[in-house]
Motif scaffolding. Structure first.
Motif, short mmCIF file in Angstrom:
data_model
loop_
_atom_site.label_atom_id
_atom_site.label_comp_id
_atom_site.label_asym_id
_atom_site.label_seq_id
_atom_site.Cartn_x
_atom_site.Cartn_y
_atom_site.Cartn_z
N PRO A 87 0.80 -1.23 0.00
CA PRO A 87 0.00 0.00 0.00
C PRO A 87 0.83 1.27 0.00
N ASN A 88 2.07 1.19 0.48
CA ASN A 88 2.91 2.39 0.56
C ASN A 88 3.77 2.61 -0.69
N LEU A 89 3.96 1.56 -1.47
CA LEU A 89 4.92 1.62 -2.57
C LEU A 89 4.32 2.29 -3.79
N THR A 90 4.54 3.57 -3.91
CA THR A 90 4.06 4.39 -5.03
C THR A 90 5.23 5.22 -5.57
N ALA A 91 5.01 5.84 -6.72
CA ALA A 91 6.05 6.71 -7.27
C ALA A 91 6.35 7.86 -6.33
N SER A 92 5.33 8.36 -5.66
CA SER A 92 5.53 9.45 -4.71
C SER A 92 6.38 9.00 -3.53
N TRP A 93 6.11 7.79 -3.02
CA TRP A 93 6.90 7.22 -1.92
C TRP A 93 8.35 7.06 -2.33
N VAL A 94 8.57 6.50 -3.52
CA VAL A 94 9.93 6.30 -4.02
C VAL A 94 10.69 7.63 -4.10
N LYS A 95 10.04 8.63 -4.66
CA LYS A 95 10.68 9.94 -4.78
C LYS A 95 11.00 10.53 -3.40
N SER A 96 10.08 10.38 -2.46
CA SER A 96 10.25 10.95 -1.13
C SER A 96 11.37 10.26 -0.36
N VAL A 97 11.41 8.92 -0.39
CA VAL A 97 12.46 8.23 0.36
C VAL A 97 13.83 8.43 -0.30
N ASN A 98 13.84 8.57 -1.61
CA ASN A 98 15.08 8.88 -2.31
C ASN A 98 15.59 10.26 -1.89
N THR A 99 14.67 11.20 -1.74
CA THR A 99 15.04 12.56 -1.36
C THR A 99 15.69 12.62 0.02
N VAL A 100 15.21 11.76 0.94
CA VAL A 100 15.80 11.78 2.29
C VAL A 100 17.07 10.92 2.38
N GLY A 101 17.44 10.29 1.26
CA GLY A 101 18.73 9.63 1.21
C GLY A 101 18.76 8.12 1.09
N TRP A 102 17.60 7.48 1.04
CA TRP A 102 17.59 6.02 0.90
C TRP A 102 18.04 5.59 -0.48
N LYS A 103 18.80 4.51 -0.55
CA LYS A 103 19.17 3.86 -1.80
C LYS A 103 18.27 2.63 -1.94
N LEU A 104 17.49 2.59 -3.01
CA LEU A 104 16.48 1.55 -3.16
C LEU A 104 16.95 0.41 -4.06
N ILE A 105 16.57 -0.80 -3.66
CA ILE A 105 16.96 -2.03 -4.34
C ILE A 105 15.68 -2.71 -4.86
N PRO A 106 15.40 -2.64 -6.15
CA PRO A 106 14.17 -3.22 -6.70
C PRO A 106 14.26 -4.75 -6.80
N LEU A 107 13.25 -5.43 -6.28
CA LEU A 107 13.22 -6.89 -6.26
C LEU A 107 11.92 -7.36 -6.91
N TYR A 108 12.03 -8.33 -7.82
CA TYR A 108 10.88 -8.84 -8.57
C TYR A 108 10.75 -10.34 -8.33
N VAL A 109 9.59 -10.76 -7.83
CA VAL A 109 9.38 -12.17 -7.52
C VAL A 109 8.68 -12.83 -8.71
N GLY A 110 9.48 -13.30 -9.63
CA GLY A 110 8.96 -13.86 -10.86
C GLY A 110 8.54 -15.31 -10.73
#
Length: 276
Positions: A87-110
């Motif tokens: 529920p929290n994972l949106t483009a807005s969330w990604v942009k916001s956490v990136n702005t505060v300094g988080w480095k994000l690791i995208p994971l896909y469960v194929g």
């Protein structure tokens, strides 16, 4: 955490049968080998990271960043076998956490191996491995892109434990992984892989033919060692040049900045999402 991709019981059973956990392979050169393609500069993070089944709230992410222990966070961007709602994972969330300094690791469960214990919403078959890998690869890029993770970002394919001595099963998995990887590269996304050292990761690390296998390996070896080098189970020249992640502890319940989250702990020295 152990139940991110499967139920806790099932994951520990498959882990016990197939062995401990890790990822390995061929190195960063494989990511940029496509001629006449201009790749964005790789964004690399080196330090502590965590992965949680559900992406935490923005407030929790801000509080945990202030704490300073972790700098990276893995998020489940998609896949039919993704285990938790986001529920929290949106483009807005990604942009916001990136702005505060988080480095994000995208994971896909194929799609998961045909011989894997238990049921999964999507499984590989020998007949569909290549086409399914292409479809899932395209979906992984679409999901990451929709979240604001730009070209040049990695996507890590989650492959759970299976019996790699079952040749037909292993061949199907490798065909799927190669197709997934080729699709990502064609769309200018870097290919990564998460798996177990005695099964899914070992299949990649020890494959005689390295063609189109992922160039970034995230190994799940639950030895509580915060390192990507001293417990590396394969050749020292494999996956060098900032291409390794290590999940070294699972189900760690931690409180930081007033927010409690159960996470898996990771040591990271590999590509992360390009955002902004």
């Amino acid at each position: 955490m152990a139940e991110h991709r499967q139920s806790r019981k099932r994951r520990y059973i498959t882990w016990g049968v197939a062995g401990a956990a890790v990822l390995a392979g061929a190195g960063i050169a494989a990511q940029t080998s496509m001629a006449a393609t201009t790749w964005p500069a790789q964004k690399t993070y080196t330090g502590r990271a965590f992965d949680a089944c559900t992406a935490p709230s923005l407030a929790a992410m801000k509080a945990w960043k202030t704490d300073g222990y972790y700098g990276g966070a893995a998020v489940y961007v998609g896949g039919k076998n993704r285990g938790c709602a986001q529920p929290n994972l949106t483009a807005s969330w990604v942009k916001s956490v990136n702005t505060v300094g988080w480095k994000l690791i995208p994971l896909y469960v194929g799609a998961q191996p045909p011989c894997q214990t238990g049921s999964s919403p999507e499984k590989i078959t020998a007949a569909t491995a290549t086409s399914l890998g292409a479809t899932d690869g395209a979906d992984a890029v679409a999901k990451a892109s929709a979240l604001g993770m730009k070209a040049g970002s990695p996507v890590y394919l989650d492959m759970e434990a299976y019996d790699i001595t079952d040749k037909a099963c292993n061949d199907a998995v490798l065909a799927y992984v190669r197709s997934f990887t080729k699709t990502l590269r064609a769309k200018i996304y870097r290919a990564g892989y998460y798996g177990f050292s005695s099964s899914s990761a070992k299949a990649i690390a020890t494959a005689t033919n390295k063609t189109d296998l992922p160039g970034n390996l995230w190994y799940a070896l639950w030895d509580k060692k915060d390192t990507t080098t001293t417990d590396w189970p394969w050749g020292a020249t494999q996956f060098t040049g900032h291409s390794r992640g290590h999940q070294y502890q699972v189900n760690s319940k931690e409180t930081r900045g007033g927010y409690t989250i159960t996470v898996d702990r990771d040591t990271w020295d590999a590509p992360v999402a390009i955002v902004g």
